[in-house]
Design an enzyme around this catalytic site. Structure first.
Site, PDB file in Angstrom:
ATOM      1  N   ALA A 274     -14.678  28.874   9.416  1.00 16.55           N
ATOM      2  CA  ALA A 274     -16.129  28.775   9.605  1.00 16.55           C
ATOM      3  C   ALA A 274     -16.723  27.643   8.766  1.00 16.55           C
ATOM      4  O   ALA A 274     -17.783  27.115   9.073  1.00 16.55           O
ATOM      5  CB  ALA A 274     -16.798  30.107   9.262  1.00 16.55           C
TER       6      ALA A 274
ATOM      7  N   ASP B   9     -12.288  35.506   5.070  1.00 20.42           N
ATOM      8  CA  ASP B   9     -12.589  35.520   6.512  1.00 20.42           C
ATOM      9  C   ASP B   9     -12.309  36.876   7.151  1.00 20.42           C
ATOM     10  O   ASP B   9     -11.955  36.960   8.326  1.00 20.42           O
ATOM     11  CB  ASP B   9     -11.799  34.425   7.251  1.00 20.42           C
ATOM     12  CG  ASP B   9     -12.056  33.056   6.677  1.00 20.42           C
ATOM     13  OD1 ASP B   9     -13.207  32.797   6.276  1.00 20.42           O
ATOM     14  OD2 ASP B   9     -11.109  32.251   6.607  1.00 20.42           O
TER      15      ASP B   9
ATOM     16  N   HIS C  78     -19.528  32.364   6.232  1.00 25.46           N
ATOM     17  CA  HIS C  78     -19.758  33.760   6.589  1.00 25.46           C
ATOM     18  C   HIS C  78     -20.516  33.789   7.920  1.00 25.46           C
ATOM     19  O   HIS C  78     -21.642  33.320   8.003  1.00 25.46           O
ATOM     20  CB  HIS C  78     -20.561  34.465   5.490  1.00 25.46           C
ATOM     21  CG  HIS C  78     -19.797  34.597   4.198  1.00 25.46           C
ATOM     22  ND1 HIS C  78     -20.326  35.127   3.057  1.00 25.46           N
ATOM     23  CD2 HIS C  78     -18.510  34.277   3.885  1.00 25.46           C
ATOM     24  CE1 HIS C  78     -19.411  35.131   2.096  1.00 25.46           C
ATOM     25  NE2 HIS C  78     -18.307  34.603   2.566  1.00 25.46           N
TER      26      HIS C  78
HETATM   27  P1  GDP Z   1     -16.161  36.059   6.282  1.00 23.26           P
HETATM   28  O1  GDP Z   1     -15.871  34.752   5.647  1.00 23.26           O
HETATM   29  O2  GDP Z   1     -15.424  37.194   5.651  1.00 23.26           O
HETATM   30  O3  GDP Z   1     -17.635  36.363   6.390  1.00 23.26           O
HETATM   31  O4  GDP Z   1     -15.606  35.988   7.772  1.00 23.26           O
HETATM   32  P2  GDP Z   1     -15.779  34.743   8.801  1.00 23.26           P
HETATM   33  O5  GDP Z   1     -17.132  34.781   9.349  1.00 23.26           O
HETATM   34  O6  GDP Z   1     -15.292  33.482   8.209  1.00 23.26           O
HETATM   35  O7  GDP Z   1     -14.680  35.134   9.898  1.00 23.26           O
HETATM   36  C1  GDP Z   1     -14.761  36.283  10.630  1.00 23.26           C
HETATM   37  C2  GDP Z   1     -14.872  35.897  12.098  1.00 23.26           C
HETATM   38  O8  GDP Z   1     -14.641  37.038  12.884  1.00 23.26           O
HETATM   39  C3  GDP Z   1     -16.248  35.418  12.500  1.00 23.26           C
HETATM   40  O9  GDP Z   1     -16.094  34.505  13.550  1.00 23.26           O
HETATM   41  C4  GDP Z   1     -16.933  36.689  12.984  1.00 23.26           C
HETATM   42  O10 GDP Z   1     -17.969  36.451  13.912  1.00 23.26           O
HETATM   43  C5  GDP Z   1     -15.793  37.383  13.640  1.00 23.26           C
HETATM   44  N1  GDP Z   1     -15.807  38.843  13.607  1.00 23.26           N
HETATM   45  C6  GDP Z   1     -16.113  39.677  12.588  1.00 23.26           C
HETATM   46  N2  GDP Z   1     -15.871  40.953  12.928  1.00 23.26           N
HETATM   47  C7  GDP Z   1     -15.390  40.922  14.194  1.00 23.26           C
HETATM   48  C8  GDP Z   1     -14.906  41.909  15.095  1.00 23.26           C
HETATM   49  O11 GDP Z   1     -14.832  43.098  14.803  1.00 23.26           O
HETATM   50  N3  GDP Z   1     -14.460  41.469  16.311  1.00 23.26           N
HETATM   51  C9  GDP Z   1     -14.478  40.154  16.672  1.00 23.26           C
HETATM   52  N4  GDP Z   1     -14.020  39.822  17.863  1.00 23.26           N
HETATM   53  N5  GDP Z   1     -14.903  39.207  15.844  1.00 23.26           N
HETATM   54  C10 GDP Z   1     -15.347  39.587  14.628  1.00 23.26           C
HETATM   55 MG    MG Z   2     -15.249  32.883   6.169  1.00 25.54          MG
END
Ligand code: GDP
Ligand code: MG
Length: 427
Positions: A301, A15, A43
């Site tokens: 997520a 995440d 994601h």
């Molecule tokens: P992943 O599993 O690595 O793809 O990450 P996730 O999507 O599960 O969790 C990352 C969360 O942080 C998601 O809700 C994204 O929309 C959000 N996100 C990612 N980068 C940023 C950022 O720079 N700032 C903010 N506020 N949210 C972010």
């Molecule tokens: Mg994730």
């Protein structure tokens, strides 16, 4: 140096914002391949088409010039995949170009059932599984009791094998779990037919495709699920996931051989978050975690579960970067830290009175206490900032301190979930 083959990985507990970074980077590539994991992934991608939570489909799907592949190293619940395809189509996204490796493993409903039975049996000692059957699908792959996607094209052979597997599973469910539920062969077969028919046209030998693409110097990006610390071999075992989350696994799990990886991009969150059980050394007390969880919207997520929140852990993150062999780092969610008066970074673990910067095995991690340095926070909203030099001084100091402690340079700084909310920092 050729720069055709890139792997994008998570450097912490998952995440970190991998989906968001793949969506950004995919504008410059021809292929995006998910190479491990299943629909336990979540994601998140926010772009001009909307907000999406992808579970099985690669995050390159919003770039029309990209071919997206579900690689042989994945475990695929074909019911979940069918639903995800329909959801994307409803949003006007073209999914017809997706390809699924004929060697990927099918996750069956009985894997979900077993995941539930085992988590219930473990009670307070449960793994904190997403209960999507991932561990059991992988377990059976290694036990040689699973079905590959390509077997859908050999129905007679498949029926025979499935019957044998189900007989064995029913013995296990009955004897070990005293389960009242029996797996019904005919129901399973009709489940397979229903969802198999929906996705069959996308299944092929993706390795042939990729080998050809590589020989034509096409740009290929491998997308990992979860992060270093959840890796089955090098993570916080047994609180890991059931697959290899490392960049070095990408060629095997993605199905592209005899090519060198040119670049590894590691995604790192500017604080710590983790879903599920296991030691989490820098975990904040709930009265502090609550606020950051809300401002940063830290809910799983895949499952919607509240994520556990902690301070930045330089010991774990440095280890995470090392085992991935990163070339470039993207530091995400810097905007979420605005408004915090003080920030803490863990520089060492205190294990039985001895300080160490080495990331240890789980039993030692369980008794490790964090040693922190304190930095000053900033109040400004930085989500509109696109220039490192224009960040508040304390934000710059925080980023430079992280670079110093982990020993790797940060190239991208993410200040929002949207595709373009990114600062490119010179390294
Ligand atoms: P992943 O599993 O690595 O793809 O990450 P996730 O999507 O599960 O969790 C990352 C969360 O942080 C998601 O809700 C994204 O929309 C959000 N996100 C990612 N980068 C940023 C950022 O720079 N700032 C903010 N506020 N949210 C972010
Ligand atoms: Mg994730």
């Amino acid at each position: 140096m050729k720069n055709n083959i890139t792997v994008l990985v998570g450097l912490q507990w998952g995440d970190e914002g991998k989906g968001r970074m793949v969506d950004y980077i995919a504008k410059d590539v021809d292929y995006v391949i998910r190479y491990q994991g299943g629909n336990n992934a979540g994601h998140t991608v926010v772009n001009e088409f909307g907000t999406f939570k992808l579970h099985l489909i690669p995050s390159g799907i919003f770039n029309p010039n990209v071919t997206n592949i579900l690689g042989p190293g994945m475990v695929i619940d074909i019911e979940a995949l069918s639903e995800e395809l329909v959801e994307l189509e409803k949003s006007g996204i073209d999914v017809s170009g997706i390809r699924i490796s004929d060697r990927a493993t099918i996750t069956f409903p009985y894997h979900r059932l077993e995941d539930n039975l085992e988590e219930e049996r473990l009670g307070s000692g449960a793994y904190g599984s997403t209960r999507r059957g991932i561990a059991y699908a992988y377990g059976e792959r290694y036990q040689k009791k699973s079905i590959q996607l390509g077997e859908l094209f050999y129905p007679e052979n498949l029926e025979k094998r499935l019957e044998g597997i189900i007989n064995w599973k029913n013995m296990l469910f009955e004897k070990v779990y005293q389960s009242k539920e029996k797996i019904d062969f005919n129901n399973t077969l009709s489940w397979l037919k229903t969802y198999g028919d929906k996705i069959k046209s996308l299944v092929c030998n993706t390795t042939v495709m990729l080998e050809e693409a590589a020989s034509k110097n096409k740009k290929i990006l491998f997308e990992a699920q979860l992060g270093s610390l959840r890796d089955i071999y090098f993570g916080i075992y047994p609180y890991t996931t059931s697959s290899c989350t490392l960049s070095s696994y990408a060629p095997a799990g993605g199905g592209l051989f005899n090519r060198k990886i040119d670049k590894v991009i590691g995604v790192m969150k500017s604080f710590s978050s983790c879903v599920g059980s296991g030691p989490f050394v820098t975990e904040m007390p709930e009265n502090e975690a609550g606020n950051l969880r809300e401002t940063a919207n830290e809910y799983g997520a895949a499952t919607g579960r509240p994520r556990r929140i902690g301070y930045f852990d330089a010991v774990a993150s440095k280890y995470g970067a090392l085992i991935q062999g990163v070339d470039e780092i993207a530091l995400t969610k810097m905007d979420s830290l605005s408004g915090l008066k003080k920030l803490y970074i863990c520089t060492d673990y205190d294990i039985n009175g001895k300080l160490t910067k080495e990331f240890p095995l789980t039993p030692a991690l369980e008794i490790a206490k964090p040693k922190y340095i304190e930095l000053q926070g900033w109040d400004e909203d930085i989500s509109g900032c696109r220039d490192f030099e224009k960040l508040p001084e304390n934000a710059k100091k925080y980023i430079l301190k992280i670079e110093e402690l982990i020993g790797f340079k940060i190239k991208y700084i993410s200040v929002g979930p949207e595709r373009e909310s990114l600062i490119l920092k010179s390294t």
